[in-house]
Design a protein around this motif. Structure first.
Motif, PDB file in Angstrom:
ATOM      1  N   HIS A   1       0.819  -1.199   0.000  1.00 32.12           N
ATOM      2  CA  HIS A   1       0.000   0.000   0.000  1.00 32.12           C
ATOM      3  C   HIS A   1       0.856   1.255   0.000  1.00 32.12           C
ATOM      4  O   HIS A   1       1.715   1.438   0.867  1.00 32.12           O
TER       5      HIS A   1
ATOM      6  N   LYS B   1       0.680   5.222   0.462  1.00 30.50           N
ATOM      7  CA  LYS B   1      -0.274   6.053   1.200  1.00 30.50           C
ATOM      8  C   LYS B   1      -0.845   7.202   0.376  1.00 30.50           C
ATOM      9  O   LYS B   1      -1.843   7.807   0.764  1.00 30.50           O
TER      10      LYS B   1
ATOM     11  N   GLU C   1     -10.294   3.160  -2.777  1.00 29.91           N
ATOM     12  CA  GLU C   1      -9.701   4.066  -1.802  1.00 29.91           C
ATOM     13  C   GLU C   1     -10.023   5.522  -2.138  1.00 29.91           C
ATOM     14  O   GLU C   1     -10.312   6.331  -1.249  1.00 29.91           O
TER      15      GLU C   1
ATOM     16  N   SER D   1      -7.417   0.652  -5.667  1.00 33.08           N
ATOM     17  CA  SER D   1      -6.992   2.038  -5.471  1.00 33.08           C
ATOM     18  C   SER D   1      -8.145   2.993  -5.752  1.00 33.08           C
ATOM     19  O   SER D   1      -8.252   4.052  -5.119  1.00 33.08           O
TER      20      SER D   1
END
Length: 332
Positions: free
Chosen positions: A4, A6, A72, A69
């Motif tokens: 991951h 950030k 996210e 992603s």
């Protein structure tokens, strides 16, 4: 191996809080056409492609990872649209503050009304992203389509990208925040990109029509039944030559009479095509043998392992390196 980073793939931003649109955006977080659905669908499909189609395995894992992603990005946008809501809901003495944040009593009542449609969003999560759609329906594994045949799965994926794209189009009509629209446009555009990737991958699998190995019965593959009364409508779907099999469409104007005359279609002759039952049987056997050999030839016998790892300091070819990435370990 997942790693991951950030920072978001796209710089998601919002101009101001908007709890109402945050609720709508849950549709792409935990809904049937959302980012989690896409990520899990491509992730699951990839396993069966690992040995026979390692290139498609890599593509599916790459796109699945990108979809995570995007999930996210959607979650981060929802959280920013709810800026302050979570904290205010936790403070029992600050009822006036939550009303101020939401724009007064009328706006608060509007949010409460929305919560009646999706109560989990505010009551259970205090306004943080949860795996439901905008109505509070929990995410379900039944959203995932994976049939173990890439010619089928890739078509499902093209449909998934199309549906996700149109949802983003509709969502953009419900916000006037230029930053949010910018994010939605990025996500919508990646659906278009992925559609083309899946379409290109499908074309490298030949033959890929009809899906699977079994061939269509030439008695019925080019028959069009006029199943409604009224004006006759003709188009390339029932007139001329079919798109894939290149057969001449047989237009049955009176299906009832035709079914009776052919003893329930059992005695329907082959028309408009040079395909025969014997030819189809041969193609089925040859294609089944080819597909089976593809899979068996790529599947190791006996002891097996998914990835190959290298000692620290060596690359796969034995040359010096940092040893952190071994063969097949990119996203395995």
């Amino acid at each position: 191996m997942f790693y991951h980073v950030k920072d978001l793939q796209f710089n998601a931003r919002v101009s101001r809080p908007d709890p109402f649109f945050a609720n709508l955006l849950l549709q792409q977080f935990g809904g049937p056409n959302g980012e989690l659905k896409a990520a899990l669908q491509y992730f699951v499909q990839a396993f069966g492609a690992k040995d026979p189609y390692p290139d498609k395995y890599d593509m599916l894992m790459d796109i699945a990872t990108e979809e995570f992603s995007h999930l996210e990005i959607v979650g981060a946008t929802i959280q920013m649209l709810l800026a302050g809501v979570n904290g205010k809901l936790k403070d029992e003495t600050e009822e006036a503050e939550i009303m101020k944040l939401l724009g007064g009593k009328a706006a608060k009542e509007s949010v409460i009304h929305d919560a009646m449609v999706n109560p989990h969003f505010l009551v259970e999560s205090a306004g943080t992203p949860i795996l439901t759609d905008s109505r509070g329906v929990p995410f379900s594994g039944t959203y995932i389509n994976a049939n173990g045949d890439l010619s089928v799965d890739l078509r499902s994926n093209m449909g998934a990208e199309s549906r996700a794209k149109i949802v983003y189009e509709y969502l953009m009509k419900f916000t006037d925040d230029p930053y949010v629209k910018e994010t939605l446009r990025f996500l919508m555009t990646r659906e278009v990109a992925h559609f083309q990737m899946f379409e290109a991958a499908l074309e490298t699998i030949q033959p890929n029509f009809p899906p699977g190995q079994r061939q269509a019965d030439p008695r019925y593959s080019n028959t069009y039944f006029n199943m409604s009364s009224g004006a006759e409508v003709r188009g390339p779907w029932n007139d001329g030559v079919s798109t894939k099999l290149q057969e001449t469409w047989q237009y049955i104007e009176d299906p009832i009479a035709h079914v009776a005359a052919t003893s329930g279609l059992v005695n329907q002759p082959i028309n408009g095509t040079d395909r025969t039952a014997a030819l189809m049987e041969k193609i089925e056997k040859d294609l089944a043998r080819e597909r089976s050999e593809e899979v068996l030839a790529a599947t190791p016998a006996g002891e097996n392992q998914w990835s190959e790892y290298t000692l620290s300091g060596e690359m796969n070819d034995g040359t010096p390196g940092d040893g952190r990435v071994g063969k097949g370990s990119k996203k395995s």
